[in-house]
Motif scaffolding. Structure first.
Motif, PDB file in Angstrom:
ATOM      1  N   UNK A   4       0.865  -1.174   0.000  1.00  0.00           N
ATOM      2  CA  UNK A   4       0.000   0.000   0.000  1.00  0.00           C
ATOM      3  C   UNK A   4       0.905   1.227   0.000  1.00  0.00           C
ATOM      4  N   UNK A   6       2.333   5.184   0.096  1.00  0.00           N
ATOM      5  CA  UNK A   6       2.144   6.309   1.012  1.00  0.00           C
ATOM      6  C   UNK A   6       0.992   7.192   0.539  1.00  0.00           C
ATOM      7  N   UNK A   9      -2.266   5.755   1.590  1.00  0.00           N
ATOM      8  CA  UNK A   9      -2.474   5.983   3.027  1.00  0.00           C
ATOM      9  C   UNK A   9      -2.858   7.448   3.266  1.00  0.00           C
ATOM     10  N   UNK A  10      -2.208   8.334   2.563  1.00  0.00           N
ATOM     11  CA  UNK A  10      -2.525   9.755   2.714  1.00  0.00           C
ATOM     12  C   UNK A  10      -3.973  10.032   2.306  1.00  0.00           C
ATOM     13  N   UNK A  11      -4.418   9.388   1.253  1.00  0.00           N
ATOM     14  CA  UNK A  11      -5.796   9.573   0.788  1.00  0.00           C
ATOM     15  C   UNK A  11      -6.779   9.114   1.857  1.00  0.00           C
ATOM     16  N   UNK A  12      -6.460   7.986   2.447  1.00  0.00           N
ATOM     17  CA  UNK A  12      -7.347   7.449   3.496  1.00  0.00           C
ATOM     18  C   UNK A  12      -7.373   8.377   4.709  1.00  0.00           C
ATOM     19  N   UNK A  13      -6.201   8.843   5.089  1.00  0.00           N
ATOM     20  CA  UNK A  13      -6.143   9.760   6.245  1.00  0.00           C
ATOM     21  C   UNK A  13      -6.831  11.084   5.923  1.00  0.00           C
ATOM     22  N   UNK A  16     -10.424  10.696   6.452  1.00  0.00           N
ATOM     23  CA  UNK A  16     -10.672  10.698   7.894  1.00  0.00           C
ATOM     24  C   UNK A  16     -10.688  12.140   8.421  1.00  0.00           C
ATOM     25  N   UNK A  17      -9.744  12.934   7.931  1.00  0.00           N
ATOM     26  CA  UNK A  17      -9.645  14.335   8.363  1.00  0.00           C
ATOM     27  C   UNK A  17     -10.892  15.114   7.958  1.00  0.00           C
ATOM     28  N   UNK A  19     -13.839  13.969   7.447  1.00  0.00           N
ATOM     29  CA  UNK A  19     -14.951  13.517   8.273  1.00  0.00           C
ATOM     30  C   UNK A  19     -14.882  14.171   9.667  1.00  0.00           C
TER      31      UNK A  19
END
Lengths: 127, 170
Positions: A4, A6, A9-13, A16-17, A19
């Motif tokens: 996976x 970076x 992962x940044x997109x997922x975080x 989250x941000x 939201x």
């Protein structure tokens, strides 16, 4: 499975941000709630507490010193009242001082049981 | 730094601070709000002072982190005492009961995966990927060496990717 990136992962975080920001409380609301409580939270009694703690520490140290000195004084008293081993006598030693003790004692070396008798006979003759 | 200036700067950092407070409190909004307010209170009252050794953001994040740890410890102790006195089962404040219901599946999966990591790994990944900080900045906030932060970052990233990958496959 493990690769996976970076960016992913940044997109997922980032999702989250986004939201989290929807439920973010207003800054002014939190700040204004905190502001009136700030003088009380500044704890003006902190130095007083420090003084009390210092005084308690000194009192404790003094109590320790006093108790130590008392303890050593008591120890010295005990030491002075202890008799030396050569002076020690049995508590029942007095009972052994009976009048018949001399009679029962063994005769000294190079002496005879008639010594006393002959001496008194010679003395009476000379008299 | 003047109070007005500090207030303005903190206002600009508020969104970031909120995200970090959430991360430090296991994403419980109620606790995170309390923690953030307490952190602001510490700053206003002067119990936490910015001395310019780091950036304001790093310092504020450090204050929030410490406040959150204290608050979670206090709540844990309170819950333990309450448990022993009344034997009532209180909900874990680090897990919002409505979390899974109201959040998207993707987000919920990320949170689940993050929760499976160690505290240090979670912190460093949050700081790097959520707050776009460097590992050096993360290390300063976490109060660990850069080498240690890097180790937590690498291991945490691998574990997170593995967890997300396995959840996606399932």
């Amino acid at each position: 499975m493990n690769d996976m990136s970076d960016d992913e992962l940044r997109t997922r975080f980032s999702a989250l941000r986004n939201q989290d920001r929807r439920h973010e409380p207003q800054f002014s609301e939190l700040w204004n709630r905190a502001e009136p409580a700030a003088p009380a939270a500044a704890r003006p009694y902190a130095p007083t507490f420090r003084w009390i703690a210092a005084a308690a520490g000194i009192a404790l140290a003094a109590a320790l010193v006093v108790s130590k000195s008392r303890e050593s004084r008591n120890h010295q008293l005990i030491v002075t009242t202890v008799p030396s081993i050569s002076d020690w006598q049995s508590p029942t030693a007095g009972l052994l001082q009976a009048p018949s003790r001399d009679l029962l004692a063994p005769p000294s070396l190079l002496s005879s049981v008639f010594d006393g008798v002959t001496q008194t006979a010679v003395q009476s003759k000379t008299d | 730094m003047e109070q007005c200036e500090l207030e303005r700067e903190l206002g600009q950092l508020h969104s970031e601070s909120w995200g970090w407070a959430l991360a430090c409190c296991g994403r419980d909004r109620e606790v995170a709000e309390d923690v953030l307010q307490t952190a602001y209170l510490r700053i206003i009252s002067g119990r936490a002072r910015f001395n310019g050794d780091s950036s304001l953001k790093t310092w504020v994040f450090g204050v929030i982190r410490l406040t959150a740890r204290g608050e979670l410890r206090r709540r844990w102790l309170w819950r333990r005492r309450a448990d022993s006195e009344t034997a009532i089962d209180f909900a874990d404040p680090t897990r919002g009961a409505d979390l899974v219901l109201e959040e998207s599946d993707r987000r919920a999966r990320l949170i689940r995966a993050l929760n499976s990591l160690s505290r240090r790994q979670k912190e460093v990944l949050q700081l790097v990927f959520y707050h776009d900080m460097t590992i050096e900045e993360a290390a300063a906030i976490m109060k660990v060496s850069i080498g240690s932060a890097r180790t937590h970052y690498e291991r945490g990233k691998k574990a997170l990717a593995r967890k997300l990958g396995s959840e996606a496959e399932a």
